[in-house]
Enzyme design. Structure first.
Site, PDB file in Angstrom:
ATOM      1  N   CYS A 175     -60.046 -49.459   4.871  1.00  0.00           N
ATOM      2  CA  CYS A 175     -59.399 -48.305   5.274  1.00  0.00           C
ATOM      3  C   CYS A 175     -58.307 -48.277   4.170  1.00  0.00           C
ATOM      4  CB  CYS A 175     -59.185 -48.089   6.454  1.00  0.00           C
ATOM      5  SG  CYS A 175     -58.062 -49.340   7.365  1.00  0.00           S
ATOM      6  N   GLN A 183     -60.278 -41.619  10.155  1.00  0.00           N
ATOM      7  CA  GLN A 183     -60.610 -42.547   9.280  1.00  0.00           C
ATOM      8  C   GLN A 183     -62.212 -42.841   9.248  1.00  0.00           C
ATOM      9  OE1 GLN A 183     -58.947 -44.776   6.891  1.00  0.00           O
ATOM     10  NE2 GLN A 183     -60.988 -45.054   6.116  1.00  0.00           N
ATOM     11  N   ASP A 198     -60.003 -54.925   7.751  1.00  0.00           N
ATOM     12  CA  ASP A 198     -58.902 -54.226   7.746  1.00  0.00           C
ATOM     13  C   ASP A 198     -57.772 -55.163   7.853  1.00  0.00           C
ATOM     14  OD1 ASP A 198     -56.790 -52.188   8.330  1.00  0.00           O
ATOM     15  OD2 ASP A 198     -57.451 -51.780  10.160  1.00  0.00           O
ATOM     16  N   ARG A 235     -49.530 -39.297  14.258  1.00  0.00           N
ATOM     17  CA  ARG A 235     -49.907 -40.660  13.857  1.00  0.00           C
ATOM     18  C   ARG A 235     -48.403 -41.371  14.906  1.00  0.00           C
ATOM     19  NH1 ARG A 235     -50.747 -44.248   8.802  1.00  0.00           N
ATOM     20  NH2 ARG A 235     -52.910 -43.744   9.071  1.00  0.00           N
ATOM     21  N   ARG A 291     -60.919 -39.220   2.502  1.00  0.00           N
ATOM     22  CA  ARG A 291     -60.406 -38.743   3.712  1.00  0.00           C
ATOM     23  C   ARG A 291     -60.084 -37.364   3.404  1.00  0.00           C
ATOM     24  NH1 ARG A 291     -56.918 -42.475   6.314  1.00  0.00           N
ATOM     25  NH2 ARG A 291     -56.605 -40.773   7.540  1.00  0.00           N
ATOM     26  N   HIS A 306     -58.476 -44.522  15.491  1.00  0.00           N
ATOM     27  CA  HIS A 306     -58.366 -43.848  14.001  1.00  0.00           C
ATOM     28  C   HIS A 306     -59.620 -42.984  13.757  1.00  0.00           C
ATOM     29  CE1 HIS A 306     -56.293 -42.938  10.387  1.00  0.00           C
ATOM     30  NE2 HIS A 306     -56.567 -44.205   9.643  1.00  0.00           N
TER      31      HIS A 306
HETATM   32  N1   CP Z   1     -56.081 -45.654   6.093  1.00  0.00           N
HETATM   33  C1   CP Z   1     -54.895 -44.928   6.295  1.00  0.00           C
HETATM   34  O1   CP Z   1     -54.894 -44.318   7.409  1.00  0.00           O
HETATM   35  O2   CP Z   1     -53.762 -44.948   5.362  1.00  0.00           O
HETATM   36  P1   CP Z   1     -52.455 -44.869   5.606  1.00  0.00           P
HETATM   37  O3   CP Z   1     -51.893 -45.678   6.750  1.00  0.00           O
HETATM   38  O4   CP Z   1     -51.848 -44.965   4.255  1.00  0.00           O
HETATM   39  O5   CP Z   1     -52.400 -43.320   5.873  1.00  0.00           O
HETATM   40  N1  NVA Z   2     -55.344 -51.075  11.654  1.00  0.00           N
HETATM   41  C1  NVA Z   2     -54.201 -50.513  10.714  1.00  0.00           C
HETATM   42  C2  NVA Z   2     -54.832 -49.391  10.015  1.00  0.00           C
HETATM   43  C3  NVA Z   2     -53.965 -48.766   9.129  1.00  0.00           C
HETATM   44  C4  NVA Z   2     -54.674 -47.379   8.490  1.00  0.00           C
HETATM   45  C5  NVA Z   2     -52.905 -50.128  11.593  1.00  0.00           C
HETATM   46  O1  NVA Z   2     -53.005 -49.740  12.683  1.00  0.00           O
HETATM   47  O2  NVA Z   2     -52.002 -50.470  11.161  1.00  0.00           O
END
Ligand code: CP
Ligand code: NVA
Length: 308
Positions: free
Chosen positions: A265, A131, A225, A101, A293, A128
């Protein structure tokens, strides 16, 4: 050996197969009677950004599958202490799967280039996929066959939206995106984003609009989101101002189908992109969505490891 960097890495049959594996894994877990196909396997998880769901779902998932996981945060100095190539080769020599990540999408692409074990994208600025995989699992669990059904996205056409676009193309859904021009998809880039028109299956349609009411009409799910994703903090004030008319509230939800659900999400900024009223309504499936998830990614891990 396969990687999971974007949903364009898998075809529609593989997507459906993964959803089937996940459904059977979820069923087995609920019955308390499950096998451990990843016994003695180790997942290394690199985090440049914060996380609740991604970390806990992968860590719990590996444990339940009989394996183990290692959390690698700021201490490894990703991108600073040593090259991505060296990190990829060292991790590949010890672990069985890598999850990343991070800030830049290019980093996960580079990791996968030098890794000799599967690499999973656990979120970058551009995508993502885990997700969207889990979200399609949730939608299928609630509505059954998804072909021809309409999914509405309201707000910033961000990394999550890109992955849902690809998922919709693959599963033959209509994807309608309501966003202000500045944060909307470029219509000329849609085909490239889905990896070429050939990647779409029957039933897929894309609609880009600046009208949230148009987007949610006839939709089975309204998805939003945060307006400020991780890494965009400097743009917070501007984004809040421009995206303000795109809040998902009870009035907007009432313009969707009667049986429509609300998805996010998470984490959510309550009072900004979504009201408390919608988040806490019976239409809201955000907690089930988060739980899924776990099940969807277990399917992904089993599929990637080749241990079907
Ligand atoms: N939706 C999601 O990826 O959550 P986190 O950022 O908490 O991992
Ligand atoms: N769009 C958000 C998603 C978090 C799960 C981000 O990238 O911060």
């Amino acid at each position: 050996m396969r990687h999971f960097i974007t949903l364009n890495d898998i075809n529609a049959d593989e997507f459906n197969r993964m959803l089937d594996i996940s459904a059977s894994i979820k069923e087995q877990l609920k019955q308390g009677n499950y096998s451990q196909p990843l016994k003695d396997k180790v997942l290394a998880m690199i985090f440049e950004k914060q996380s609740l769901r991604t970390r806990v779902s992968f860590e719990t998932g590996m444990y339940q599958l009989g394996g183990n996981s290692i959390y690698l945060g700021a201490e490894i100095g990703f991108g600073k202490r040593e090259s991505i190539k060296d990190i990829a080769e060292v991790l590949s020599s010890m672990v069985n799967i890598i999850m990343f990540r991070g800030m830049k999408h290019q980093s996960v692409v580079e990791l996968s280039r030098y890794s000799s074990v599967p690499v999973i994208n656990g979120l970058t600025d551009e995508a993502h996929p885990c997700q969207a995989l889990a979200d399609m699992f949730t939608l299928r669990e609630i509505f059954g066959e998804l072909r021809g059904r309409k999914l509405a996205w309201v707000g910033d056409a961000n990394n999550v939206a890109v992955s849902l676009l690809r998922a919709s193309a693959k599963l033959g859904m209509k994807f309608s995106v309501a966003a202000p021009k500045k944060f909307q998809f470029d219509p000329k880039k849609i085909d490239t984003l889905i990896g070429g028109k050939n990647n779409a299956t029957d039933g897929y349609e894309i609609e880009l609009t600046d009208d949230p009411f148009k987007a949610v009409k006839n939709s089975i799910a309204v998805y939003t989101d945060v307006w400020v994703s991780m890494g965009q903090e400097a743009e917070e004030e501007e984004r809040k101002k421009i995206l303000n008319p795109y809040q998902v509230n009870a009035k907007l939800m009432s313009a969707a189908r009667k049986d429509a659900i609300f998805l996010h999400c998470l984490p959510a900024r309550r009072g900004l992109e979504v009201t408390d009223e919608v988040m806490d309504s019976s239409q809201s499936k955000v907690i089930l969505q988060a739980e899924n998830r776990l099940h969807a990614q277990k399917g992904l891990l089993v599929w990637l490891s080749g241990n079907l």
